[in-house]
Write an enzyme that holds these catalytic residues in place. Structure first.
Site, PDB file in Angstrom:
ATOM      1  CB  THR A 196      -0.851   0.010   1.296  1.00 16.82           C
ATOM      2  OG1 THR A 196      -1.758  -1.085   1.250  1.00 16.82           O
ATOM      3  CG2 THR A 196      -1.613   1.299   1.476  1.00 16.82           C
ATOM      4  NE  ARG A 224      -8.410  -8.184   2.532  1.00 15.73           N
ATOM      5  CZ  ARG A 224      -7.387  -7.358   2.572  1.00 15.73           C
ATOM      6  NH1 ARG A 224      -7.238  -6.435   1.640  1.00 15.73           N
ATOM      7  NH2 ARG A 224      -6.481  -7.442   3.515  1.00 15.73           N
ATOM      8  CB  VAL A 225     -12.938  -3.872   2.752  1.00 13.63           C
ATOM      9  CG1 VAL A 225     -12.342  -2.546   3.188  1.00 13.63           C
ATOM     10  CG2 VAL A 225     -13.948  -3.655   1.627  1.00 13.63           C
ATOM     11  CG  ASP A 227      -4.737  -2.036   6.455  1.00 13.18           C
ATOM     12  OD1 ASP A 227      -4.732  -2.764   5.425  1.00 13.18           O
ATOM     13  OD2 ASP A 227      -3.769  -1.326   6.773  1.00 13.18           O
TER      14      ASP A 227
HETATM   15  N1  ASP Z   1      -2.801  -3.378   3.758  1.00 11.69           N
HETATM   16  C1  ASP Z   1      -3.225  -3.738   2.430  1.00 11.69           C
HETATM   17  C2  ASP Z   1      -4.464  -4.583   2.516  1.00 11.69           C
HETATM   18  O1  ASP Z   1      -4.557  -5.419   3.392  1.00 11.69           O
HETATM   19  C3  ASP Z   1      -2.190  -4.455   1.651  1.00 11.69           C
HETATM   20  C4  ASP Z   1      -0.753  -4.057   1.909  1.00 11.69           C
HETATM   21  O2  ASP Z   1      -0.475  -2.930   2.286  1.00 11.69           O
HETATM   22  O3  ASP Z   1       0.148  -4.880   1.751  1.00 11.69           O
HETATM   23  O4  ASP Z   1      -5.321  -4.445   1.689  1.00 11.69           O
END
Ligand code: ASP
Length: 341
Positions: A196, A224-225, A227
């Site tokens: 992210t 799916r959502v 964080d």
């Molecule tokens: N945090 C993000 C999610 O779970 C993915 C990531 O940052 O690696 O959607």
């Protein structure tokens, strides 16, 4: 070649993960008045490019909020990034869904989740914040709002992402990776299947803002959502204290209200580095076995501009940009120093 590798080749990779000093110590010299005190930090190596897109806003005396939106838009448009924005990998059903959130230090915030066919979720999130009484819009409703606000609807899934999805379907195994390509023992072709852009900025007036944008976990269940669009999990900002953002397997951040936790730990007197470390320790204590096989990373800045980071596993890098440095890329400390499988 991924944006991560490109930036590792072209950026300064500092060996130390020591917390960055406050801005008073690092950026007071020969700096035009407008940028004194301004700093922007971002997750991962693509954060270098995002910072460079955000910096002109801060350097011109602009707001932290405008800066993080500009930085996030850069990452969302990056044609080499398979984990953020338009070139992200899709979910299990081959659908690209995007999550984003934005927040300022006065507690104003907006977010979108599971948004399809809109190229700049961060700007839609900002419109949610500024033009609705709500904080979070999801799915078809988020898309409808975006279209009403003038954002073009366009198919985003790239040929490369579709090919990667077709390849994945041969096994259909859902296994988040620990930023594999940065590890010394990474196999050729290993790629992170999630990451992210989390970006935090402090402007010349001392105000904070943050942005978080991602395509989430590749091959996730449709709907799916993670964080990133959840205020308090992937992002939290408070002008009284500081700001925090996260990357890694979002379920762990959701379980721990993690970015809020980091900010609250700073409120209790921890440095950004200490707060990130303690939040990581909490993830380990809650799920000691699971924590060995997944990545979680935190990045924080306090109201004095001090920066800290910590990760579960090595390989997390974060980018820092201020009047004294433009493309610094730092290695975070981690709990586990060797790859666990
Ligand atoms: N945090 C993000 C999610 O779970 C993915 C990531 O940052 O690696 O959607």
């Amino acid at each position: 070649m991924t944006s991560r590798r490109r930036f590792l080749q072209s950026s300064v990779l500092a060996a130390s993960a020591a917390a960055l000093p406050s801005l008073a110590a690092s950026a007071h010299d020969a700096t035009p008045g407008a940028v004194k005190g301004a700093r922007v930090v971002s997750t991962w190596d693509f954060g270098v490019g995002a910072n460079q897109a955000a910096w002109p806003v801060l350097a011109a005396g602009g707001s932290a909020l405008d800066a993080v939106e500009a930085g996030a838009r850069w990452a969302e448009a990056d044609l080499c990034n398979s984990t953020v924005g338009r070139c992200g990998n899709p979910d299990r059903d081959g659908v690209l869904t995007l999550d984003a959130s934005i927040m300022d230090g006065d507690g104003r915030c907006g977010a979108v989740a599971a948004l399809e066919d809109i190229a700049h979720p961060i700007s839609v999130a900002r419109r949610v914040m500024e033009r609705t009484p709500h904080v979070l819009l999801v799915g078809a409703g988020a898309q409808q709002f975006a279209i009403e606000q003038g954002f073009p609807k366009q198919p985003l899934l790239t040929d490369k992402a579709r090919a990667a999805w077709n390849e994945w379907r041969k096994t259909s195994k859902y296994q988040p990776q620990i930023n594999a390509e940065r590890l010394d023992n990474a196999r050729p072709g290993d790629k992170s299947n999630h990451d992210t852009l989390g970006m935090l900025a402090i402007d010349a007036s001392g105000k904070l803002a943050g942005a978080c944008t991602t395509s989430g976990m590749a091959w996730k269940l449709h709907g799916r959502v993670g964080d990133s669009p959840i205020i308090g999990a992937g992002l939290y900002v408070d002008n009284e204290v500081g700001a925090a953002t996260a990357s890694g397997v979002g379920e762990e951040m959701l379980r721990n209200a993690a970015s809020f936790l980091v900010v609250e730990l700073m409120r209790q007197g921890r440095s950004p580095d200490e707060a990130c470390r303690e939040a990581i320790d909490r993830v380990v204590r809650k799920r000691p076995q699971a924590s060995k096989t997944l990545q979680v990373c935190f990045l924080a800045i306090n109201k004095h501009g001090e920066v800290g980071a910590h990760a579960l596993h090595r390989g997390f890098v974060y980018a820092v940009c201020d009047a004294g440095k433009r493309d610094a890329l730092l290695d975070s400390r981690s709990v586990y120093t060797t790859q666990q499988t």
